[in-house]
Motif scaffolding. Structure first.
Motif, PDB file in Angstrom:
ATOM      1  N   ARG A  81       0.814  -1.160  -0.333  1.00 27.84           N
ATOM      2  CA  ARG A  81       0.120   0.299   0.112  1.00 27.84           C
ATOM      3  C   ARG A  81       0.807   1.324   0.094  1.00 27.84           C
ATOM      4  N   PRO A  82       0.605   2.129  -1.284  1.00 29.69           N
ATOM      5  CA  PRO A  82       1.903   3.225  -1.304  1.00 29.69           C
ATOM      6  C   PRO A  82       1.148   4.595  -0.433  1.00 29.69           C
ATOM      7  N   SER A  83       1.939   5.041   0.230  1.00 27.57           N
ATOM      8  CA  SER A  83       1.273   6.314   0.414  1.00 27.57           C
ATOM      9  C   SER A  83       1.846   7.788  -0.331  1.00 27.57           C
ATOM     10  N   GLY A  84       1.906   7.134  -1.936  1.00 29.83           N
ATOM     11  CA  GLY A  84       1.645   8.477  -2.411  1.00 29.83           C
ATOM     12  C   GLY A  84       2.452   8.205  -3.444  1.00 29.83           C
ATOM     13  N   GLU A  85       2.710   8.868  -4.870  1.00 26.94           N
ATOM     14  CA  GLU A  85       3.208   8.246  -6.212  1.00 26.94           C
ATOM     15  C   GLU A  85       4.204   7.898  -5.925  1.00 26.94           C
ATOM     16  N   ARG A  86       5.277   8.647  -5.655  1.00 31.26           N
ATOM     17  CA  ARG A  86       6.926   8.409  -5.631  1.00 31.26           C
ATOM     18  C   ARG A  86       6.699   7.189  -4.955  1.00 31.26           C
ATOM     19  N   HIS A  87       6.520   6.939  -3.885  1.00 32.05           N
ATOM     20  CA  HIS A  87       6.258   5.826  -2.868  1.00 32.05           C
ATOM     21  C   HIS A  87       5.635   4.221  -3.251  1.00 32.05           C
ATOM     22  N   ALA A  88       5.128   4.834  -4.461  1.00 30.95           N
ATOM     23  CA  ALA A  88       4.497   3.721  -5.556  1.00 30.95           C
ATOM     24  C   ALA A  88       5.689   3.436  -6.244  1.00 30.95           C
ATOM     25  N   LEU A  89       6.526   4.623  -7.069  1.00 32.66           N
ATOM     26  CA  LEU A  89       7.110   3.988  -7.727  1.00 32.66           C
ATOM     27  C   LEU A  89       8.132   3.668  -6.904  1.00 32.66           C
ATOM     28  N   SER A  90       8.981   3.461  -6.087  1.00 31.60           N
ATOM     29  CA  SER A  90       9.284   3.283  -5.321  1.00 31.60           C
ATOM     30  C   SER A  90       9.901   1.522  -4.981  1.00 31.60           C
ATOM     31  N   ARG A  91       8.308   1.576  -4.701  1.00 30.99           N
ATOM     32  CA  ARG A  91       8.207  -0.181  -4.165  1.00 30.99           C
ATOM     33  C   ARG A  91       7.555  -0.826  -6.033  1.00 30.99           C
ATOM     34  N   LEU A  92       7.511  -0.044  -7.078  1.00 29.81           N
ATOM     35  CA  LEU A  92       7.939  -1.382  -7.873  1.00 29.81           C
ATOM     36  C   LEU A  92       9.532  -0.959  -8.614  1.00 29.81           C
ATOM     37  N   VAL A  93       9.877   0.192  -8.673  1.00 30.62           N
ATOM     38  CA  VAL A  93      11.019  -0.023  -9.643  1.00 30.62           C
ATOM     39  C   VAL A  93      11.948  -0.955  -8.956  1.00 30.62           C
ATOM     40  N   TRP A  94      12.197  -1.172  -7.266  1.00 26.77           N
ATOM     41  CA  TRP A  94      13.609  -1.473  -6.865  1.00 26.77           C
ATOM     42  C   TRP A  94      13.224  -3.101  -7.213  1.00 26.77           C
ATOM     43  N   PRO A  95      12.120  -3.404  -6.444  1.00 24.81           N
ATOM     44  CA  PRO A  95      11.998  -4.915  -6.944  1.00 24.81           C
ATOM     45  C   PRO A  95      12.217  -5.583  -8.115  1.00 24.81           C
ATOM     46  N   VAL A  96      11.974  -4.516  -9.328  1.00 21.96           N
ATOM     47  CA  VAL A  96      11.690  -4.821 -10.961  1.00 21.96           C
ATOM     48  C   VAL A  96      13.251  -5.085 -11.780  1.00 21.96           C
ATOM     49  N   THR A  97      13.874  -4.200 -10.561  1.00 16.12           N
ATOM     50  CA  THR A  97      15.209  -3.860 -11.097  1.00 16.12           C
ATOM     51  C   THR A  97      16.101  -4.741 -10.664  1.00 16.12           C
ATOM     52  N   ALA A  98      15.959  -4.855  -9.191  1.00 17.79           N
ATOM     53  CA  ALA A  98      16.285  -6.800  -8.218  1.00 17.79           C
ATOM     54  C   ALA A  98      15.768  -7.742  -9.235  1.00 17.79           C
ATOM     55  N   VAL A  99      14.960  -8.254  -9.570  1.00 16.22           N
ATOM     56  CA  VAL A  99      14.190  -9.281 -10.383  1.00 16.22           C
ATOM     57  C   VAL A  99      15.193 -10.069 -11.764  1.00 16.22           C
ATOM     58  N   SER A 100      14.945  -8.099 -12.872  1.00 17.34           N
ATOM     59  CA  SER A 100      15.947  -8.622 -13.882  1.00 17.34           C
ATOM     60  C   SER A 100      17.283  -8.482 -13.640  1.00 17.34           C
ATOM     61  N   GLY A 101      17.621  -8.659 -12.730  1.00 18.68           N
ATOM     62  CA  GLY A 101      19.124  -9.234 -13.162  1.00 18.68           C
ATOM     63  C   GLY A 101      19.110 -10.400 -12.967  1.00 18.68           C
ATOM     64  N   LEU A 102      18.119 -11.432 -12.548  1.00 18.39           N
ATOM     65  CA  LEU A 102      18.283 -12.529 -12.795  1.00 18.39           C
ATOM     66  C   LEU A 102      17.824 -13.219 -13.503  1.00 18.39           C
ATOM     67  N   LEU A 103      16.394 -12.441 -14.427  1.00 17.55           N
ATOM     68  CA  LEU A 103      15.524 -12.960 -15.449  1.00 17.55           C
ATOM     69  C   LEU A 103      15.165 -12.530 -16.523  1.00 17.55           C
ATOM     70  N   ASN A 104      15.232 -13.107 -17.215  1.00 16.07           N
ATOM     71  CA  ASN A 104      15.359 -12.399 -19.202  1.00 16.07           C
ATOM     72  C   ASN A 104      14.010 -11.647 -18.377  1.00 16.07           C
ATOM     73  N   ASN A 105      14.147  -9.663 -18.822  1.00 16.81           N
ATOM     74  CA  ASN A 105      13.296  -8.847 -18.189  1.00 16.81           C
ATOM     75  C   ASN A 105      12.233  -8.359 -19.186  1.00 16.81           C
ATOM     76  N   THR A 106      11.877  -9.317 -20.737  1.00 12.30           N
ATOM     77  CA  THR A 106      10.284  -9.592 -21.278  1.00 12.30           C
ATOM     78  C   THR A 106       9.024 -10.173 -20.541  1.00 12.30           C
ATOM     79  N   PRO A 107       9.220 -11.406 -20.587  1.00 13.93           N
ATOM     80  CA  PRO A 107       7.769 -12.272 -19.232  1.00 13.93           C
ATOM     81  C   PRO A 107       8.024 -11.412 -17.874  1.00 13.93           C
ATOM     82  N   VAL A 108       9.560 -10.897 -17.026  1.00  9.99           N
ATOM     83  CA  VAL A 108       9.435 -10.126 -16.666  1.00  9.99           C
ATOM     84  C   VAL A 108       8.090  -8.881 -16.175  1.00  9.99           C
TER      85      VAL A 108
END
Length: 589
Positions: free
Chosen positions: A86-113
């Motif tokens: 549950r994000p508290s605002g737009e920047r918080h929502a962006l933060s909760r999205l981009v950090w894990p996506v960046t981490a996961v894409s280091g181990l998985l092909n980014n297209t299916p991610v």
């Protein structure tokens, strides 16, 4: 320059505009180039087919199977569910999205991610009133940034690494070695996205808003007598403020409660009748304590059993591009009826039958269940998602799939196995453990990407063996002089420009022999140039066609070409500076 060199150079020069300006797939263009080079005797059969036996190609194929196992077991969904929150605002929502996506894409092909995250992010943003424009492009860019952190993060890194090993057997890059540059690049890129995205991207309605309330369904659900909602009020059960849903009435023991107040207590076996959209129906079915009505055939069951509502993003390879939906007999060919078209986040004026399809159009289709399986890997569509729900993943095997991937990473990073052998072992384990079926594994392989990679090797071999690469390299050196650093900058700029126009794999493989010839002419270490080719080929933020994930989010996010230039242009410059400054530091000339 020999005749063979002229032919190889001419074919290479023709390949790029054909991929950038026509609707021919990159795999078909490059396979055609191979046929021409083989027919004219520039390369022999062994060189033409060498890419199909390359270890990098097989590594990519095995990794596709591992990604399919995570998708089928809900491994990626597990991260989405626990991380977004549950994000508290737009920047918080962006933060909760981009950090894990960046981490996961280091181990998985980014297209299916990205394909997995798109529907979840749209629903998540709608729930907290966050515009899709603020989430989807950063989602694509974060996946690209994360893919540069490890060799297995993107197919381009694996392919360039295998080319390096073939040409320079004594050189070696560890699985996480490029992280010395990849991690700073990803950190700078993510911070840029968090700071700049809310300022640069305007809030226009995306496809999900254009389709909102296109159809309203009557949805019947039953309160599970053994579930947690029994004896709780409507308010306590969270049924008062559902997105796209309204609780119309409750049927209880043959009686109907037509005016449902927030204090009404739910009983086991209650039949709840909702009015709402298909998106709301998906959210309703995922609520613990509710199940589809079992008294007779509900409206929901009729709608879901006989038909499916599907969102499909049109690819630039679709044979209906430029044609009217009616004249092209769309329904006859695909067995699906077009209910709505969204372009750039807006409805398209005029009747549906008169609309001429364009790349990245988002279609809302009415189709039978077999449509999704039949066209999921079709070149006509970039992304197909079932609006009204998907088969429930085998969540009990999600941890098993992640354990297999972790084992692959450990084996490859410690040197106990080569990257290809570790990926092959992991793919076999995923199949034998039931994390992925043979059919799903086969479907998960992107054959267009694999063919593009294999054919690119043949064209690269033609440039190298004919002497064309040496000639181009000498021409590049005459411009940059005898400065290794200037050659590094020139290599980055050329590859980054090409990858914005054509596929990143093709740009990397074709320019690789030229960059290596330049390094050999200067008598310097080729390793920094190998690393720069990897990063430059992946740094595709300028255009929607430069990287598949960029095109995937264009329609659902309602983006225009200028949006990519506004947000991606400065990001391209930032990443270029980071790569060009740090690469010679960690891998000296």
């Amino acid at each position: 320059m020999s005749l063979d060199a002229w032919i190889a150079l001419s074919v290479a020069c023709a390949v790029f505009p054909l991929m950038a300006l026509t609707r021919l797939g990159p795999d078909m263009v490059l396979m055609g180039a191979l046929v021409v080079l083989l027919s004219l005797g520039v390369i022999d059969a062994e060189q033409a087919l060498g890419g199909f036996s390359n270890s990098g190609l097989f590594t990519v194929a095995f990794l596709y199977i591992l990604v399919a196992s995570l998708r089928d077991t809900g491994g990626i969904d597990l991260i989405i569910r626990h991380v977004l929150g549950r994000p508290s605002g737009e920047r918080h929502a962006l933060s909760r999205l981009v950090w894990p996506v960046t981490a996961v894409s280091g181990l998985l092909n980014n297209t299916p991610v990205v394909a997995t995250f798109i529907p979840a992010v749209i629903s998540w943003g709608r729930r907290f009133s966050i515009a899709p424009q603020l989430l989807l492009m950063p989602l694509s860019f974060a996946s690209i940034l994360g893919g540069t952190v490890t060799l297995m993060g993107t197919s381009t890194n694996l392919v360039v690494h295998s080319l390096m090993q073939e040409r320079f057997p004594d050189l070696h890059l560890g699985l996480f070695e490029i992280a010395w540059v990849g991690v700073p690049m990803a950190l700078v890129g993510v911070v840029y996205l968090l700071v700049v995205t809310p300022r640069l991207l305007s809030r226009r309605p995306g496809s999900e808003e254009a389709f909102a309330n296109l159809r309203e369904f009557t949805i019947e659900m039953e309160v599970d007598p053994q579930g947690p909602l029994v004896d709780r009020t409507v308010e306590e059960a969270g049924l008062r403020h559902l997105s796209g849903l309204f609780l119309v009435e409750i049927e209880r023991g043959g009686n109907v409660v037509s005016v449902v107040g927030p204090g009404e207590r739910l009983k086991g076996g209650d039949h709840l009748v909702f009015a709402g959209t298909t998106e709301g129906a998906v959210e309703l079915q995922q609520m613990r304590g509710l199940r589809p009505s079992r008294l007779g055939e509900s409206h929901l069951e009729k709608e879901f059993r006989e038909r499916r509502l599907v969102e499909a993003v049109v690819s630039d390879q679709c044979q209906f591009i430029g044609q009217k939906i009616r004249d092209g007999h769309f329904r006859t060919l695909y067995g699906a009826a077009v209910l709505a078209v969204c372009r750039g986040g807006r409805r398209v004026a005029g009747s549906l039958g008169q609309i001429r399809l364009q790349p990245s159009d988002v279609l809302l289709l009415e189709a039978r269940p077999a449509f999704i399986e039949r066209h999921r890997q079709s070149q006509d569509f970039l992304l197909i998602s079932q609006v009204n729900g998907q088969a429930r993943p085998a969540f009990d095997r999600a941890l098993r799939a992640w354990a297999i991937l972790a084992t692959v990473v450990v084996l490859a990073s410690t040197g106990l196995m080569s990257m290809m052998n570790a990926a092959m072992l992991g793919a076999t384990a995923a199949l034998l453990s039931g994390c992925v079926s043979v059919r799903s594994a086969r479907r998960g392989m992107d054959t267009q990407v694999l063919l593009t990679i294999a054919a690119s090797f043949g064209l690269g071999a033609a440039l190298q063996t004919s002497g064309a690469a040496d000639v181009v390299a000498r021409g590049l050196l005459s411009v940059v002089g005898d400065s290794p650093w200037a050659l590094l900058v020139g290599t980055y700029c050329v590859v980054a420009l090409l990858t914005s126009l054509v596929t990143n794999n093709a740009a990397a493989v074709i320019t690789f022999p030229i960059a290596m010839a330049g390094a050999e002419s200067l008598g310097v270490n080729p390793l920094p140039y190998v690393v720069v080719v990897m990063f430059a080929a992946s740094a595709s933020f300028l255009t929607p066609i430069g990287y598949q994930t960029n095109l995937m989010v264009m329609g659902p996010g309602g983006y225009r070409v200028q949006d990519y230039l506004k947000l991606g242009g400065p990001l391209n410059l930032l990443t270029a500076v980071v790569v060009l400054v740090l690469t010679p530091f960690f891998w000296p000339f």
